[in-house]
Design a protein around this motif. Structure first.
Motif, short mmCIF file in Angstrom:
data_model
loop_
_atom_site.label_atom_id
_atom_site.label_comp_id
_atom_site.label_asym_id
_atom_site.label_seq_id
_atom_site.Cartn_x
_atom_site.Cartn_y
_atom_site.Cartn_z
N PHE A 260 0.82 -1.21 0.00
CA PHE A 260 0.00 0.00 0.00
C PHE A 260 0.86 1.27 0.00
CE2 PHE A 260 -2.67 3.26 2.16
CZ PHE A 260 -3.65 3.37 1.18
N GLY A 261 1.87 1.31 0.86
CA GLY A 261 2.74 2.49 0.93
C GLY A 261 3.39 2.80 -0.40
N PRO A 262 4.10 1.84 -1.01
CA PRO A 262 4.69 2.11 -2.32
C PRO A 262 3.65 2.43 -3.39
CG PRO A 262 5.72 0.19 -1.32
CD PRO A 262 4.55 0.55 -0.45
N ALA A 263 2.47 1.80 -3.31
CA ALA A 263 1.44 2.03 -4.33
C ALA A 263 0.96 3.47 -4.34
CB ALA A 263 0.27 1.08 -4.11
N ILE A 264 0.90 4.10 -3.16
CA ILE A 264 0.38 5.48 -3.10
C ILE A 264 1.47 6.53 -3.26
CG2 ILE A 264 -1.60 4.82 -1.67
CD1 ILE A 264 -0.15 6.01 0.74
N THR A 265 2.73 6.14 -3.18
CA THR A 265 3.81 7.12 -3.30
C THR A 265 4.57 7.02 -4.61
OG1 THR A 265 5.34 5.61 -2.15
CG2 THR A 265 4.16 7.24 -0.79
N GLY A 266 4.43 5.90 -5.34
CA GLY A 266 5.12 5.75 -6.61
C GLY A 266 6.62 5.94 -6.50
N PRO A 267 7.32 5.10 -5.74
CA PRO A 267 8.75 5.30 -5.52
C PRO A 267 9.58 4.86 -6.73
CG PRO A 267 8.10 3.22 -4.57
CD PRO A 267 6.85 3.86 -5.11
N HIS A 268 10.85 5.16 -6.68
CA HIS A 268 11.77 4.60 -7.65
C HIS A 268 11.84 3.10 -7.40
CE1 HIS A 268 15.47 3.78 -9.90
NE2 HIS A 268 15.30 4.95 -10.49
N LEU A 269 12.07 2.32 -8.44
CA LEU A 269 12.10 0.87 -8.30
C LEU A 269 13.18 0.42 -7.32
CD1 LEU A 269 11.01 -1.89 -9.17
CD2 LEU A 269 12.63 -1.84 -11.09
N ILE A 270 14.28 1.12 -7.26
CA ILE A 270 15.35 0.73 -6.34
C ILE A 270 14.91 0.88 -4.89
CG2 ILE A 270 16.56 2.95 -6.08
CD1 ILE A 270 19.21 1.35 -6.50
N THR A 271 14.05 1.86 -4.63
CA THR A 271 13.48 2.03 -3.29
C THR A 271 12.51 0.90 -2.98
OG1 THR A 271 13.61 4.44 -3.55
CG2 THR A 271 12.26 3.62 -1.73
N LEU A 272 11.71 0.54 -3.97
CA LEU A 272 10.77 -0.57 -3.81
C LEU A 272 11.52 -1.86 -3.51
CD1 LEU A 272 7.81 -1.56 -3.98
CD2 LEU A 272 8.22 -1.99 -6.42
N TRP A 273 12.60 -2.10 -4.20
CA TRP A 273 13.39 -3.31 -3.96
C TRP A 273 14.00 -3.31 -2.56
CZ3 TRP A 273 16.60 -4.55 -9.04
CH2 TRP A 273 15.71 -5.02 -10.01
N LEU A 274 14.51 -2.16 -2.15
CA LEU A 274 15.10 -2.07 -0.80
C LEU A 274 14.03 -2.33 0.25
CD1 LEU A 274 17.43 -1.47 1.12
CD2 LEU A 274 16.88 0.98 0.90
N TRP A 275 12.84 -1.75 0.08
CA TRP A 275 11.74 -1.97 1.01
C TRP A 275 11.36 -3.44 1.06
CZ3 TRP A 275 8.77 -1.69 4.89
CH2 TRP A 275 7.43 -2.13 4.88
N MET A 276 11.30 -4.08 -0.09
CA MET A 276 10.94 -5.49 -0.14
C MET A 276 11.98 -6.34 0.58
SD MET A 276 10.13 -7.81 -3.52
CE MET A 276 11.78 -7.55 -4.17
N VAL A 277 13.25 -6.06 0.35
CA VAL A 277 14.32 -6.82 1.01
C VAL A 277 14.25 -6.66 2.52
CG1 VAL A 277 16.83 -6.93 1.36
CG2 VAL A 277 15.90 -6.80 -0.96
N LEU A 278 14.11 -5.43 3.00
CA LEU A 278 14.04 -5.18 4.44
C LEU A 278 12.81 -5.82 5.08
CD1 LEU A 278 15.18 -1.44 4.57
CD2 LEU A 278 16.51 -3.46 5.21
N ARG A 279 11.69 -5.75 4.38
CA ARG A 279 10.45 -6.34 4.90
C ARG A 279 10.56 -7.85 4.98
NH1 ARG A 279 7.07 -7.78 7.78
NH2 ARG A 279 4.85 -7.92 7.35
N VAL A 280 11.17 -8.48 3.97
CA VAL A 280 11.36 -9.93 3.98
C VAL A 280 12.27 -10.32 5.13
CG1 VAL A 280 12.42 -11.86 2.76
CG2 VAL A 280 10.88 -10.32 1.54
N LEU A 281 13.39 -9.63 5.28
CA LEU A 281 14.33 -9.94 6.35
C LEU A 281 13.69 -9.76 7.73
CD1 LEU A 281 17.62 -8.29 4.99
CD2 LEU A 281 17.02 -10.73 5.02
N GLU A 282 12.85 -8.75 7.85
CA GLU A 282 12.18 -8.50 9.14
C GLU A 282 11.21 -9.62 9.48
OE1 GLU A 282 8.93 -7.85 11.54
OE2 GLU A 282 8.65 -7.50 9.38
N THR A 283 10.39 -10.04 8.52
CA THR A 283 9.38 -11.06 8.82
C THR A 283 10.02 -12.44 9.00
OG1 THR A 283 7.19 -11.88 8.19
CG2 THR A 283 8.79 -11.65 6.42
N VAL A 284 11.10 -12.72 8.28
CA VAL A 284 11.82 -13.98 8.50
C VAL A 284 12.42 -14.00 9.90
CG1 VAL A 284 13.88 -15.30 7.82
CG2 VAL A 284 12.29 -14.48 6.07
N GLU A 285 13.00 -12.88 10.31
CA GLU A 285 13.59 -12.80 11.66
C GLU A 285 12.52 -12.95 12.73
OE1 GLU A 285 15.07 -11.15 15.39
OE2 GLU A 285 13.50 -10.24 14.17
#
Length: 271
Positions: free
Chosen positions: A171-196
């Motif tokens: 939802f956050g990226p969808a409403i802000t339209g970030p650069h793809l590199i930001t989207l990738w960084l967010w995805m990586v951090l979110r995955v690492l957080e939920t795995v931890e």
């Protein structure tokens, strides 16, 4: 470092289309980060290494672990990938781009912090709804098949839940339209957080030992090992939503009792 990132990004946008990077690139980046960060916890559990840091004494059987992996691959290719493909026009419409210039680190940092806060808020309420009787029985109980979670169980869920709670992540990226590199960084951090959070281990170097508002594995493990009507600890990343709405009372009481027990043992050793 900046020039290396720019060179790597130049190669990507030269050899692949926006659609390929945003959909296939995002999917395979997710798969790589998810399995590379989650699989080691299966190995730790089977080998019995670092058992003193394991939150629960119980272990999952190899058959249960393998079932999780097979289901995950099915869900990822059957649900996650199609969602990425069909949501691509929305992200493009909202301004997502992959071209130069790359965003400044300040912009990236502000957006990532915003995504974490917004995701945690939406996830908290969505997760509480999933713990109502009907939705738990028919949807969320799939995720709770593993009362002793390990890293990969973080994304083991009913397809309806994948869509429902996955909305909080995008939802956050969808409403802000970030650069793809930001989207990738967010995805990586979110995955690492939920795995931890699902790893089943609380290490001396766990983030929750250093960040007061961060939940981590100990916080979420409590949620998995209790009955659905009494679990609490519904937030994904932080602890303040549960604290504000009183859904962490049982967890805090348990922590207090453990703290008293540790102090009593220390006093007995001194005597």
């Amino acid at each position: 470092m900046a020039s290396l990132i720019e060179s790597g990004w130049q190669y990507l946008i030269t050899h692949f289309s926006d659609f390929q990077l945003a959909c296939l690139g995002s999917f395979f980046l997710h798969e790589g980060v998810f399995f590379l960060s989650g699989l080691p916890f299966i190995w730790l559990e089977r080998a019995g290494w670092m058992s003193k840091y394991k939150i629960q004494a119980k272990n999952n059987t190899p058959a249960a672990q393998e079932k999780c992996i097979v289901r995950l691959l099915l869900y990822h290719f059957g649900v996650n990938l199609p969602v990425m493909v069909f949501s691509y026009p929305v992200f493009r419409y909202m301004g997502m781009r992959s071209s130069f210039p790359l965003p400044s680190w300040k912009v990236v940092l502000i957006q990532i912090i915003f995504y974490f806060i917004l995701e945690d808020f939406i996830f908290y309420w969505g997760h509480r709804i999933l713990h109502t009787k009907w939705l738990y029985k028919h949807v969320h109980s799939v995720h709770h098949e593993y009362a002793t979670p390990f890293g990969l169980t973080s994304e083991y869920a009913h397809p309806a839940e994948i869509l429902f709670l996955g909305f909080a992540t995008i939802f956050g990226p969808a409403i802000t339209g970030p650069h793809l590199i930001t989207l990738w960084l967010w995805m990586v951090l979110r995955v690492l957080e939920t795995v931890e959070a699902h790893c089943g281990y609380h290490f001396p170097w766990s983030l929750s030992n250093f960040l007061p508002l961060y939940g981590g594995a100990d916080f979420h493990d409590y949620h998995h090992r209790l009955l659905y009507t009494k679990s609490g600890n519904y937030s994904s990343t932080f602890t303040y939503m549960d604290r504000i709405f009183g859904t962490d009372i049982g967890y805090r009481k348990l922590k207090a009792l453990k703290s008293i027990g540790v102090e009593d043992n220390s006093e007995q050793k001194k005597q």
